[in-house]
Design an enzyme around this catalytic site. Structure first.
Site, PDB file in Angstrom:
ATOM      1  N   GLU A  96       0.830  -1.205   0.000  1.00 52.95           N
ATOM      2  CA  GLU A  96       0.000   0.000   0.000  1.00 52.95           C
ATOM      3  C   GLU A  96       0.865   1.256   0.000  1.00 52.95           C
ATOM      4  O   GLU A  96       1.962   1.275   0.558  1.00 52.95           O
ATOM      5  CB  GLU A  96      -0.933   0.032   1.217  1.00 52.95           C
ATOM      6  CG  GLU A  96      -2.125  -0.882   1.097  1.00 52.95           C
ATOM      7  CD  GLU A  96      -2.372  -1.739   2.316  1.00 52.95           C
ATOM      8  OE1 GLU A  96      -3.274  -2.578   2.264  1.00 52.95           O
ATOM      9  OE2 GLU A  96      -1.625  -1.601   3.304  1.00 52.95           O
ATOM     10  N   THR A  97       0.345   2.294  -0.646  1.00 54.80           N
ATOM     11  CA  THR A  97       0.923   3.636  -0.638  1.00 54.80           C
ATOM     12  C   THR A  97      -0.171   4.588  -0.206  1.00 54.80           C
ATOM     13  O   THR A  97      -1.312   4.482  -0.667  1.00 54.80           O
ATOM     14  CB  THR A  97       1.449   4.020  -2.039  1.00 54.80           C
ATOM     15  OG1 THR A  97       2.475   3.103  -2.423  1.00 54.80           O
ATOM     16  CG2 THR A  97       2.000   5.432  -2.042  1.00 54.80           C
TER      17      THR A  97
END
Length: 299
Positions: A47-48
């Site tokens: 995830e970002t």
């Protein structure tokens, strides 16, 4: 050429290069959803998280969270890591306790951040209470999809279930740590299982040795072959524990280990408030350590 500042942290650990790596992109107000998706693919982490100005000035920030393949409404390790980064950026030294309010797509997420003797810990309250999700998952298909046999599934009163609380997960209790270590997604059964269950991720768990449960989370169809630590799935696990009649009235905490089999050990703490009407709150606690920072060009 304009650029944006980014940081990376390892979350749900105090040891660098363990836990779940996270990218945090600051000043993302002018980015489109496509821009954010492109940058998330470039980082290629599970995830970002992108930080924007809050809609409500009383809150700390608006954030948007992306898999390499899609945006998601809520996630645990981006929430923990982002809150710790924002809190320590404004208070770079000394012990402190503060509250960060993040506007996520699933709702407002309060996060308490505390630093004591240089270790920084955060605890968030999940924005959505868990509920049963539609879909089906026959034990025979679950076993085929994980390269197991039906006898490997379940322990005590724990049986597979599908639950949602923002994201949705298929929960698969397995007999012991040996089964947990052997499990792996196998096609074409995996895609059939995800389609029938109506999810893109399976969260496996079993009793641990020095923790309450040890877990693994597979999500290859979302671009995450295996996740070292999954805060949202750990929060929603509360519904699975209720179904297994583990929860007692009042407040209970559970320690979970994840990422052990992939060499990125993580520690998460789930706290559940449970009353006659059901689960009233779930909180996830963990630490994070800063790894890097830099500048990234806009797409």
């Amino acid at each position: 050429m304009t650029s944006l500042q980014f940081h990376t942290l390892d979350v749900f650990t105090a040891t660098p290069y363990c836990g779940n790596p996270l990218a945090v992109v600051l000043g993302a107000d002018d980015l489109s959803a496509q821009d954010m998706q492109t940058m998330a693919r470039e980082f290629n982490l599970s995830e970002t998280i992108f930080v924007q100005a809050p809609v409500n000035p009383a809150h700390t920030a608006r954030v948007r969270i992306f898999f390499p393949t899609a945006e998601i409404p809520f996630a645990g390790h981006p929430t923990i890591g982002c809150a710790i980064l924002l809190a320590t950026s404004t208070q770079p030294e000394g012990d402190f306790s503060t509250e960060i309010l993040l506007e996520e797509e699933a709702g407002l997420v309060p996060v308490r951040v505390v630093r004591r003797r240089e270790e920084v810990e955060a605890e968030f309250t999940a924005p959505v209470l868990p509920s049963a999700a539609p879909g089906t998952a026959a034990p025979e298909l679950i076993a085929q999809a994980l390269d197991l046999v039906p006898q490997d599934l379940g322990f005590a009163s724990h049986q597979p279930g599908i639950w949602q609380g923002g994201p949705s997960f298929l929960y698969v209790p397995v007999a012991d740590l040996d089964v947990l270590a052997r499990a792996r997604p196998i096609e074409p059964f995996w895609s059939e299982l995800m389609d029938r269950a109506g999810v893109d991720s399976a969260y496996l768990y079993t009793p641990g040795v020095d923790c309450d449960f040890q877990a693994r989370m597979f999500s290859p169809t979302a671009g995450i072959p295996e996740d070292p630590a999954t805060g949202s799935a750990t929060a929603i696990l509360a519904a699975q524990l209720r179904a297994a009649r583990v929860l007692r009235p009042g407040t209970q905490s559970f320690t979970l280990h994840q990422g052990v089999e992939m060499g990125r050990p993580s520690t998460l703490t789930l706290t559940v408030d449970y009353a006659a009407e059901g689960i009233t709150a779930m909180r996830i606690r963990g630490t994070a350590v800063h790894i890097s920072q830099g500048q990234m060009r806009r797409p």
